[in-house]
Design a protein around this motif. Structure first.
Motif, PDB file in Angstrom:
ATOM      1  N   UNK A   1       0.427  -0.813  -0.016  1.00 53.77           N
ATOM      2  CA  UNK A   1      -0.026   0.185  -0.150  1.00 53.77           C
ATOM      3  C   UNK A   1       0.941   1.126   0.340  1.00 53.77           C
ATOM      4  N   UNK A   2       0.402   2.484   0.692  1.00 59.50           N
ATOM      5  CA  UNK A   2       1.063   3.331   0.730  1.00 59.50           C
ATOM      6  C   UNK A   2       0.822   4.119   2.098  1.00 59.50           C
ATOM      7  N   UNK A   3       2.687   3.425   2.628  1.00 60.90           N
ATOM      8  CA  UNK A   3       2.409   3.922   4.238  1.00 60.90           C
ATOM      9  C   UNK A   3       2.916   4.915   4.142  1.00 60.90           C
ATOM     10  N   UNK A   4       3.136   5.852   5.354  1.00 60.12           N
ATOM     11  CA  UNK A   4       4.358   7.026   5.846  1.00 60.12           C
ATOM     12  C   UNK A   4       4.998   6.514   6.974  1.00 60.12           C
ATOM     13  N   UNK A   5       6.465   6.563   4.974  1.00 57.28           N
ATOM     14  CA  UNK A   5       7.013   5.476   5.145  1.00 57.28           C
ATOM     15  C   UNK A   5       8.088   6.068   6.283  1.00 57.28           C
TER      16      UNK A   5
END
Length: 432
Positions: A114-118
């Protein structure tokens, strides 16, 4: 006229327990099923013939659950009222060959899901959980809920410009967690460790779906404990509320005029295209089989779906005090202001005027305030399972949710009242 609320602060306490006990979609659906079992629901298998008897039923498929309650006397063409949600969250997931390392460090190879806040995953104490597939064809849930892994950030002395130029993370090189020391990296070490942890025989695990999770528990925050910080609120907050609402609605029994449903899907964060995702056939198959089990025809199915409404419940964006300019200037949803109605004229959300009326009626019945969210025109708008559900099944769908901060962070933030306000609104909706 509004009714007395079903849920209060105790609901938020239970949400925090649910979040902590659900590090993966597989754990989340198992915990939802346990709650439904206590409310009298029983599990059905997809491979069995279904009967049309009244009562609560649910099925599990991987990280998805669909549950429904058939009231006594329901006809084949009785419409459904559906709460839709998703069980997955952006995170780090273990690769097929997980054992890695360099320079005396032992590491676990991960992919980005997905699109996590890395940056939110850096310097966190992390556990490991998921589903193990065994040689005999069964599966076993595993959860190492203790500090096991860590993604260490580079010291500022070796990146002097990080505070002026911004943190730049390479998904392949910079996000691999460490979990020990040693020069000799051997294939099979991680799985052998998990077999031992789960009490399984050596070599019994032949497949795995594993993901990293923070071990810091959810907590109340603020001077008056009016906020909740925790992981996976997007979107287990809605799964928990939907489960509670379905159990409550089932208590109305034969007074229900429609069939309440909870559909919590996996893989929303990467497009929903799977056998357990909202873009798959799971929900449609369940609804059709429910109609047929009650003696219904194709005509009955069409009539039932024509009268069906779905609330797609997913978290949305509260106005951020430090970045208010990123929000629409006339729509500033606030935490603890009640659930939000999500609107986008380009159908990134499925809400239209008639859907707004349905949600407004449910909130009025529950005595719950609600707010409206619209994206800033200069910012791209996210999406949900709402448009997918509307298009795939041809049913009226409304996008709603709870306003939070730090969406897709390893630790998100919501108001302490909003979870039970949402649950009350969903209950009123399911009761019709």
């Amino acid at each position: 006229m509004s009714e007395p609320p079903r849920f209060d602060r105790g609901h938020t306490d239970d949400l925090m327990s649910f979040l902590a006990a659900s590090p993966t979609p597989y754990h989340a659906v198992a915990n939802a099923a346990e709650r439904l079992e206590k409310a009298g629901f029983r599990q059905v298998a997809e491979t069995d013939a279904w009967d049309g008897t009244a009562g609560g039923k649910y099925l599990l498929r991987g990280g998805a659950i669909v549950a429904w309650y058939v009231p006594e006397g329901a006809e084949a063409h009785t419409p459904f009222r559906i709460v839709g949600a998703h069980t997955d969250s952006p995170n780090l997931r273990v690769k097929p060959r997980p054992d890695s390392g360099a320079h005396g460090w032992r590491q676990v190879a991960v992919e980005i899901y997905g699109g996590p806040l890395l940056n939110s995953w850096l310097d966190r104490d992390l556990g490991l959980a998921g589903r193990l597939s065994l040689r005999d064809g069964t599966t076993r849930l595993v959860d190492v809920d203790r500090p096991l892994l860590r993604v260490p950030q580079l010291a500022i002395h070796l990146d002097r410009a990080v505070n002026s130029d911004g943190l730049k993370l390479d998904k392949q090189r910079h996000m691999q967690p460490v979990w020990g020391l040693g020069e000799d990296v051997r294939d099979g070490d991680l799985i052998a460790f998990l077999e031992e942890t789960a009490g399984l025989p050596d070599g019994s695990v032949t497949g795995w779906d594993l993901m990293v999770h923070p071990v810091e528990p959810p907590a109340y925050l603020g001077r008056d404990r009016e906020l909740v910080a925790g992981p996976r609120m997007d979107n287990l907050l809605s799964v928990h509320a939907g489960t509670a609402a379905l159990a409550a609605a089932a208590g109305r029994g034969s007074a229900l005029s429609s069939i309440p449903v909870l559909a919590a899907f996996d893989h929303e964060e990467n497009g929903s295209q799977s056998d357990t995702g909202a873009d798959g056939p799971l929900l449609g198959t369940v609804l059709e089989r429910s109609v047929h089990a009650r003696g219904g025809s194709l005509e009955d199915r069409a009539r039932a779906l024509a009268g069906t409404v779905c609330l797609s419940s997913d978290t949305g964006h509260a106005v951020h005090p430090n970045y208010a300019e990123r929000h629409d200037p006339t729509h500033h949803p606030r935490v603890d202001g009640g659930p939000i109605l999500k609107v986008n004229v380009n159908n990134r959300y499925a809400t239209d005027g008639s859907g707004r009326a349905v949600f407004a009626a449910a909130c009025e019945k529950a005595g719950v305030p609600f707010q409206t969210f619209v994206s800033n025109n200069a910012m791209p708008c996210g999406t949900t399972i709402g448009p997918i559900t509307a298009a795939r099944h041809g049913i009226r769908t409304v996008d709603i949710g709870v306003a939070i901060l730090s969406m897709h962070s390893v630790r998100e933030l919501c108001g302490a009242k909003d979870p039970f306000l949402l649950a009350n609104a969903l209950t009123a909706f399911l009761e019709g």
